[in-house]
Design a protein around this motif. Structure first.
Motif, PDB file in Angstrom:
ATOM      1  N   ALA A 156       0.717  -1.203  -0.014  1.00  0.00           N
ATOM      2  CA  ALA A 156      -0.062   0.065  -0.060  1.00  0.00           C
ATOM      3  C   ALA A 156       0.944   1.168  -0.065  1.00  0.00           C
ATOM      4  CB  ALA A 156      -0.998  -0.151   1.256  1.00  0.00           C
ATOM      5  N   GLY A 157       2.144   1.112   0.586  1.00  0.00           N
ATOM      6  CA  GLY A 157       3.138   2.267   0.668  1.00  0.00           C
ATOM      7  C   GLY A 157       3.881   2.297   1.671  1.00  0.00           C
ATOM      8  N   ALA A 158       4.908   3.315   1.915  1.00  0.00           N
ATOM      9  CA  ALA A 158       6.115   3.049   2.893  1.00  0.00           C
ATOM     10  C   ALA A 158       5.359   3.283   4.175  1.00  0.00           C
ATOM     11  CB  ALA A 158       7.017   4.002   2.412  1.00  0.00           C
ATOM     12  N   GLY A 159       5.110   4.745   4.390  1.00  0.00           N
ATOM     13  CA  GLY A 159       4.489   4.940   5.891  1.00  0.00           C
ATOM     14  C   GLY A 159       5.527   5.052   6.768  1.00  0.00           C
ATOM     15  N   GLY A 160       5.105   5.373   8.236  1.00  0.00           N
ATOM     16  CA  GLY A 160       5.875   5.213   9.232  1.00  0.00           C
ATOM     17  C   GLY A 160       5.258   5.260  10.443  1.00  0.00           C
ATOM     18  N   SER A 161       5.771   5.788  11.580  1.00  0.00           N
ATOM     19  CA  SER A 161       5.002   5.390  12.868  1.00  0.00           C
ATOM     20  C   SER A 161       4.321   6.869  13.378  1.00  0.00           C
ATOM     21  CB  SER A 161       5.962   5.036  13.957  1.00  0.00           C
ATOM     22  OG  SER A 161       6.600   3.843  13.607  1.00  0.00           O
TER      23      SER A 161
ATOM     24  N   PHE B 153      -4.338  -1.956  15.088  1.00  0.00           N
ATOM     25  CA  PHE B 153      -4.693  -1.397  16.342  1.00  0.00           C
ATOM     26  C   PHE B 153      -3.873  -1.906  17.473  1.00  0.00           C
ATOM     27  CE2 PHE B 153      -8.421   0.193  15.124  1.00  0.00           C
ATOM     28  CZ  PHE B 153      -9.016   1.001  15.756  1.00  0.00           C
ATOM     29  N   VAL B 154      -2.890  -2.918  17.243  1.00  0.00           N
ATOM     30  CA  VAL B 154      -1.750  -3.026  18.064  1.00  0.00           C
ATOM     31  C   VAL B 154      -0.769  -1.623  18.083  1.00  0.00           C
ATOM     32  CG1 VAL B 154       0.242  -4.447  18.391  1.00  0.00           C
ATOM     33  CG2 VAL B 154      -1.846  -5.561  18.064  1.00  0.00           C
ATOM     34  N   GLN B 155      -0.421  -1.557  16.742  1.00  0.00           N
ATOM     35  CA  GLN B 155       0.498  -0.247  16.645  1.00  0.00           C
ATOM     36  C   GLN B 155      -0.118   0.833  16.938  1.00  0.00           C
ATOM     37  OE1 GLN B 155       3.800  -0.395  15.430  1.00  0.00           O
ATOM     38  NE2 GLN B 155       3.731   1.546  15.794  1.00  0.00           N
ATOM     39  N   ALA B 156      -1.258   1.218  16.465  1.00  0.00           N
ATOM     40  CA  ALA B 156      -1.850   2.620  17.050  1.00  0.00           C
ATOM     41  C   ALA B 156      -2.077   2.679  18.473  1.00  0.00           C
ATOM     42  CB  ALA B 156      -3.121   2.757  16.252  1.00  0.00           C
ATOM     43  N   ALA B 157      -2.494   1.510  19.203  1.00  0.00           N
ATOM     44  CA  ALA B 157      -2.546   1.797  20.458  1.00  0.00           C
ATOM     45  C   ALA B 157      -1.334   1.802  21.369  1.00  0.00           C
ATOM     46  CB  ALA B 157      -3.652   0.374  21.197  1.00  0.00           C
ATOM     47  N   ALA B 158      -0.483   0.984  20.939  1.00  0.00           N
ATOM     48  CA  ALA B 158       0.860   1.247  21.460  1.00  0.00           C
ATOM     49  C   ALA B 158       1.501   2.969  21.305  1.00  0.00           C
ATOM     50  CB  ALA B 158       1.898   0.378  21.002  1.00  0.00           C
ATOM     51  N   GLU B 159       1.232   3.361  20.438  1.00  0.00           N
ATOM     52  CA  GLU B 159       1.544   4.818  20.407  1.00  0.00           C
ATOM     53  C   GLU B 159       0.726   5.786  21.353  1.00  0.00           C
ATOM     54  OE1 GLU B 159       2.722   4.037  15.440  1.00  0.00           O
ATOM     55  OE2 GLU B 159       1.003   5.344  16.085  1.00  0.00           O
ATOM     56  N   PHE B 160      -0.460   5.343  21.341  1.00  0.00           N
ATOM     57  CA  PHE B 160      -1.418   6.222  21.963  1.00  0.00           C
ATOM     58  C   PHE B 160      -1.092   6.010  23.386  1.00  0.00           C
ATOM     59  CE2 PHE B 160      -5.683   6.078  24.230  1.00  0.00           C
ATOM     60  CZ  PHE B 160      -6.200   7.540  23.762  1.00  0.00           C
ATOM     61  N   ASP B 161      -1.045   4.613  23.966  1.00  0.00           N
ATOM     62  CA  ASP B 161      -0.786   4.643  25.095  1.00  0.00           C
ATOM     63  C   ASP B 161       0.420   5.152  25.803  1.00  0.00           C
ATOM     64  OD1 ASP B 161      -2.912   2.914  25.635  1.00  0.00           O
ATOM     65  OD2 ASP B 161      -1.905   0.980  25.436  1.00  0.00           O
ATOM     66  N   HIS B 162       1.478   5.152  24.926  1.00  0.00           N
ATOM     67  CA  HIS B 162       2.782   5.725  25.270  1.00  0.00           C
ATOM     68  C   HIS B 162       2.539   7.461  25.582  1.00  0.00           C
ATOM     69  CE1 HIS B 162       6.972   6.529  25.501  1.00  0.00           C
ATOM     70  NE2 HIS B 162       7.001   7.271  24.716  1.00  0.00           N
TER      71      HIS B 162
ATOM     72  N   VAL C 162      -1.873   8.587  12.155  1.00  0.00           N
ATOM     73  CA  VAL C 162      -1.932   7.127  11.790  1.00  0.00           C
ATOM     74  C   VAL C 162      -2.455   6.921  10.328  1.00  0.00           C
ATOM     75  CG1 VAL C 162      -3.368   5.081  12.314  1.00  0.00           C
ATOM     76  CG2 VAL C 162      -2.622   6.650  14.145  1.00  0.00           C
ATOM     77  N   GLN C 163      -3.244   7.849   9.677  1.00  0.00           N
ATOM     78  CA  GLN C 163      -3.617   7.290   8.529  1.00  0.00           C
ATOM     79  C   GLN C 163      -2.595   7.616   7.350  1.00  0.00           C
ATOM     80  OE1 GLN C 163      -7.043   6.541   7.337  1.00  0.00           O
ATOM     81  NE2 GLN C 163      -7.241   6.065   9.567  1.00  0.00           N
ATOM     82  N   LYS C 164      -1.534   8.766   7.644  1.00  0.00           N
ATOM     83  CA  LYS C 164      -0.583   8.775   6.732  1.00  0.00           C
ATOM     84  C   LYS C 164       0.697   7.713   7.062  1.00  0.00           C
ATOM     85  CE  LYS C 164      -2.016  13.428   5.212  1.00  0.00           C
ATOM     86  NZ  LYS C 164      -1.641  14.661   5.103  1.00  0.00           N
ATOM     87  N   ASN C 165       1.038   7.413   8.291  1.00  0.00           N
ATOM     88  CA  ASN C 165       1.890   6.763   8.717  1.00  0.00           C
ATOM     89  C   ASN C 165       1.702   4.967   8.834  1.00  0.00           C
ATOM     90  OD1 ASN C 165       4.019   8.585   9.304  1.00  0.00           O
ATOM     91  ND2 ASN C 165       2.559   9.702  10.231  1.00  0.00           N
ATOM     92  N   ASP C 166       0.826   4.902   9.934  1.00  0.00           N
ATOM     93  CA  ASP C 166       0.689   3.404  10.250  1.00  0.00           C
ATOM     94  C   ASP C 166      -0.166   2.469   9.209  1.00  0.00           C
ATOM     95  OD1 ASP C 166       2.259   3.548  12.837  1.00  0.00           O
ATOM     96  OD2 ASP C 166       0.245   4.842  13.613  1.00  0.00           O
ATOM     97  N   VAL C 167      -1.009   3.230   8.695  1.00  0.00           N
ATOM     98  CA  VAL C 167      -2.134   2.558   7.698  1.00  0.00           C
ATOM     99  C   VAL C 167      -1.301   2.073   6.638  1.00  0.00           C
ATOM    100  CG1 VAL C 167      -3.973   3.018   6.203  1.00  0.00           C
ATOM    101  CG2 VAL C 167      -4.184   3.689   8.549  1.00  0.00           C
ATOM    102  N   PRO C 168      -0.537   2.897   5.818  1.00  0.00           N
ATOM    103  CA  PRO C 168      -0.026   2.316   4.630  1.00  0.00           C
ATOM    104  C   PRO C 168       1.199   1.391   5.225  1.00  0.00           C
ATOM    105  CG  PRO C 168       0.742   4.615   5.024  1.00  0.00           C
ATOM    106  CD  PRO C 168      -0.511   4.369   5.785  1.00  0.00           C
ATOM    107  N   LYS C 169       1.725   1.757   6.212  1.00  0.00           N
ATOM    108  CA  LYS C 169       3.118   0.859   6.627  1.00  0.00           C
ATOM    109  C   LYS C 169       2.728  -0.277   6.867  1.00  0.00           C
ATOM    110  CE  LYS C 169       6.330   0.662  10.436  1.00  0.00           C
ATOM    111  NZ  LYS C 169       6.876   1.419  11.723  1.00  0.00           N
ATOM    112  N   LEU C 170       1.575  -0.696   7.446  1.00  0.00           N
ATOM    113  CA  LEU C 170       0.851  -2.088   7.665  1.00  0.00           C
ATOM    114  C   LEU C 170       0.221  -2.791   6.641  1.00  0.00           C
ATOM    115  CD1 LEU C 170       0.227  -1.159  11.489  1.00  0.00           C
ATOM    116  CD2 LEU C 170       1.969  -2.891  10.656  1.00  0.00           C
TER     117      LEU C 170
END
Length: 343
Positions: free
Chosen positions: A54-59, A86-95, A307-315
């Motif tokens: 889907a693309g490169a993305g990031g965190s 959600f594993v990725q986004a929740a980890a970022e959110f929790d931090h 998330v939409q521009k980073n985690d979404v394409p990254k995953l």
């Protein structure tokens, strides 16, 4: 280690057991079905992992800290296809927010029933609530559409270059038990092991609706695996096998199995938007009533550009903005309530 990551790891002994069990299941009649098709269609299209990206993305960064959220706990359950996001986004959110979020799979049906019962604040689903719950139950839930996911058929690597493309009719013959050997389709003289998900799975529901045209996928008694990672592991372990997974599981594990085309189309946004590829879904997260508190804050974060521009394409998910309006409409259940707009 997250539940998702654990699901992708297989101990050697367990892998051997799975392989042995599935090999026994694969041994069946190889008599030719009157409906079988042969010829060059098996290699008329070839898909690589790079075709699915889907693309490169990031965190993402977790958003601006809100002291009111500190110490709050969230439970997210449901779709194993959506779980990695959600594993990725929740980890970022929790931090960032000092919250504690647990993300578990179990299938879309579980996510929806957990959201309805209150067992989880957020229920992940590959399908609309009305496709898994009663009308009264679905009416109590509020939809939040966070991304799109392309699913892909995969085959064991021993079939790479031999089975690269299947028509929907051939897939139907495999999953309804009409075909039990690749030779019947013009491929190698090797038994087919079809791997599927249980009835609670939204991925299975999407596969049955858009690929099998609602044919009875239990007729061929495919081997069932509880989550997407387990399907990938089973296909990897079993020569001659075929299964279906979210494309992100292939891009994250590019040597485990080989993605294939469906009817000459690939599991990517280009073919989805062209109307050529139907095996994909809108990814939903449901709450009991409108989203509130920490659940609302997490959803707002997932829907943010972070998330939409980073985690979404990254995953290997797609933003809904990248999917054409006609494709979205074609995959929306008639009469489904519009998703909640979060401000």
């Amino acid at each position: 280690m997250s539940t998702w990551k654990r699901s992708l790891g297989i101990k050697a002994g367990l892998g051997a057991t799975i392989a042995a069990t599935l090999a026994l299941t694969a041994c069946g009649s190889t008599s030719t079905s009157p409906n079988t098709t042969t010829g060059s269609s098996l290699t008329s299209c070839s898909a690589s992992v790079s075709d699915l990206l889907a693309g490169a993305g990031g965190s993402g960064k977790g958003g601006t800290a809100d002291p009111a959220l500190s110490g709050q706990k969230l439970t997210v359950t449901g779709s194993s296809a959506l779980q990695p996001l959600f594993v990725q986004a929740a980890a970022e959110f929790d931090h960032a927010q000092n919250t504690q979020t647990v993300v578990n799979a179990g299938g879309s049906g579980k996510g929806l029933s957990d959201a309805f019962s209150g067992a989880s604040q957020l229920g992940m689903s590959d399908v609309f609530a009305s496709e898994k719950l009663t009308a009264d139950q679905a009416a109590t839930l509020t939809d939040h559409q966070v991304a799109a996911v392309a699913f892909t058929l995969i085959v064991n690597n021993d079939l790479k270059g031999k089975v690269d493309n299947l028509t929907t009719d051939q897939i139907k013959q495999i999953y309804t038990g009409q075909v039990t050997s690749w030779k019947q389709l013009g491929g190698p003289d090797e038994p087919i092991t079809a791997v599927a998900r249980p009835t609670s799975s939204g991925t299975r529901a999407t596969f049955k609706k858009y690929v099998l045209a609602n044919a009875d996928d239990t007729a061929g008694t495919p081997v069932q695996q509880d989550n997407t990672g387990a399907v990938l592991a089973a296909v990897k372990a079993t020569p001659g096998s075929i299964g279906y997974v979210a494309s992100g599981f292939v891009s994250s594990n590019p040597t485990d199995a080989s993605p294939i085309c469906i009817g000459g189309a690939k599991a990517n946004a280009t073919d989805i938007n062209a109307g050529k590829y139907q095996f994909w879904s809108i990814e939903h997260v449901y709450t009991k009533g409108p989203a509130t508190g920490a659940a609302k804050a997490l959803l707002q974060y997932v829907l943010s550009d972070d998330v939409q521009k980073n985690d979404v394409p990254k995953l290997n998910f797609y933003t809904l903005k990248s999917i054409s309006a006609s494709a979205i409409t074609a995959h929306t259940v008639a009469g489904a309530p519009a998703p909640e707009t979060l401000s």
